[in-house]
Motif scaffolding. Sequence first.
Motif, mmCIF file in Angstrom:
data_model
loop_
_atom_site.group_PDB
_atom_site.id
_atom_site.type_symbol
_atom_site.label_atom_id
_atom_site.label_comp_id
_atom_site.label_asym_id
_atom_site.label_seq_id
_atom_site.Cartn_x
_atom_site.Cartn_y
_atom_site.Cartn_z
ATOM 1 N N MET A 1 17.983 -47.164 35.962
ATOM 2 C CA MET A 1 16.769 -47.703 35.246
ATOM 3 C C MET A 1 15.651 -47.370 35.600
ATOM 4 S SD MET A 1 17.441 -51.356 37.704
ATOM 5 C CE MET A 1 18.909 -50.990 38.159
ATOM 6 N N ARG A 2 14.702 -47.591 34.600
ATOM 7 C CA ARG A 2 13.297 -47.164 34.947
ATOM 8 C C ARG A 2 12.518 -48.194 35.548
ATOM 9 N NH1 ARG A 2 8.245 -46.010 31.784
ATOM 10 N NH2 ARG A 2 7.332 -44.244 32.684
ATOM 11 N N THR A 3 11.983 -48.127 36.805
ATOM 12 C CA THR A 3 11.260 -48.803 37.590
ATOM 13 C C THR A 3 9.960 -48.768 38.060
ATOM 14 O OG1 THR A 3 12.331 -48.005 39.604
ATOM 15 C CG2 THR A 3 13.822 -49.562 38.472
ATOM 16 N N ARG A 4 9.140 -49.805 38.697
ATOM 17 C CA ARG A 4 8.102 -49.653 39.025
ATOM 18 C C ARG A 4 8.096 -50.061 40.715
ATOM 19 N NH1 ARG A 4 3.773 -48.327 36.469
ATOM 20 N NH2 ARG A 4 3.707 -48.492 34.172
ATOM 21 N N TRP A 5 7.386 -49.460 41.444
ATOM 22 C CA TRP A 5 7.253 -49.586 42.958
ATOM 23 C C TRP A 5 5.869 -49.769 43.414
ATOM 24 C CZ3 TRP A 5 11.782 -49.794 45.783
ATOM 25 C CH2 TRP A 5 13.039 -49.695 45.007
ATOM 26 N N ARG A 6 5.383 -50.601 44.099
ATOM 27 C CA ARG A 6 4.208 -50.774 44.678
ATOM 28 C C ARG A 6 4.456 -51.189 46.206
ATOM 29 N NH1 ARG A 6 1.280 -55.523 42.323
ATOM 30 N NH2 ARG A 6 1.633 -54.370 40.598
ATOM 31 N N PHE A 7 3.427 -50.374 46.815
ATOM 32 C CA PHE A 7 3.732 -50.265 48.426
ATOM 33 C C PHE A 7 2.440 -50.760 49.272
ATOM 34 C CE2 PHE A 7 6.730 -47.423 46.819
ATOM 35 C CZ PHE A 7 7.893 -47.564 47.546
ATOM 36 N N THR A 8 2.468 -51.601 50.131
ATOM 37 C CA THR A 8 1.437 -52.016 51.070
ATOM 38 C C THR A 8 1.972 -51.337 52.366
ATOM 39 O OG1 THR A 8 1.097 -53.840 49.730
ATOM 40 C CG2 THR A 8 0.190 -53.711 51.873
ATOM 41 N N ARG B 1 4.833 -54.221 52.883
ATOM 42 C CA ARG B 1 5.361 -55.046 51.633
ATOM 43 C C ARG B 1 5.826 -53.907 50.559
ATOM 44 N NH1 ARG B 1 6.207 -59.968 49.114
ATOM 45 N NH2 ARG B 1 6.106 -60.077 47.177
ATOM 46 N N PHE B 2 6.920 -54.040 49.822
ATOM 47 C CA PHE B 2 6.988 -53.406 48.533
ATOM 48 C C PHE B 2 7.478 -54.480 47.305
ATOM 49 C CE2 PHE B 2 11.153 -52.704 50.538
ATOM 50 C CZ PHE B 2 12.146 -52.700 49.602
ATOM 51 N N ASP B 3 6.946 -54.249 46.063
ATOM 52 C CA ASP B 3 7.408 -54.654 45.125
ATOM 53 C C ASP B 3 7.939 -53.740 44.148
ATOM 54 O OD1 ASP B 3 5.818 -57.374 45.621
ATOM 55 O OD2 ASP B 3 4.366 -56.043 46.016
ATOM 56 N N THR B 4 9.148 -54.176 43.571
ATOM 57 C CA THR B 4 9.901 -53.496 42.634
ATOM 58 C C THR B 4 10.120 -54.367 41.237
ATOM 59 O OG1 THR B 4 11.281 -51.572 42.172
ATOM 60 C CG2 THR B 4 12.075 -53.657 43.652
#
Length: 104
Positions: free
Chosen positions: A83-90, A98-101
């Motif tokens: 699956m195509r996903t987005r990831w954002r890291f602090t 933190r990471f948000d996916t």
Amino acid sequence: MAQQPTDPVVRDFVAAINAGDRAAFDALLAGDATMSDDGTDRDLAAWVDKEIFSADGRMAVESEEDGGRELVATFTNSTWGAMRTRWRFTVRDGRITRFDTGQA
């Protein structure tokens, strides 16, 4: 073709996942790290076990923004397939706090 993230901590995060190296992965996380999946906060340890390490998770990075702290990647595991996903890291002090996916 997959690329390597610019941010060294995020690059090591992707490498640990792709190597199936839970110890290296855990070493990248702050002790109080948190995460979300599709906008819902999850229990980090349980999610990582289920979605990554027990399901042979892999990431192929397609693109990045914010110096390598925001990624679009194809995430593949034995439960959901690719699956195509987005990831954002602090990242703070060399650790991921933190990471948000979620689906891209």
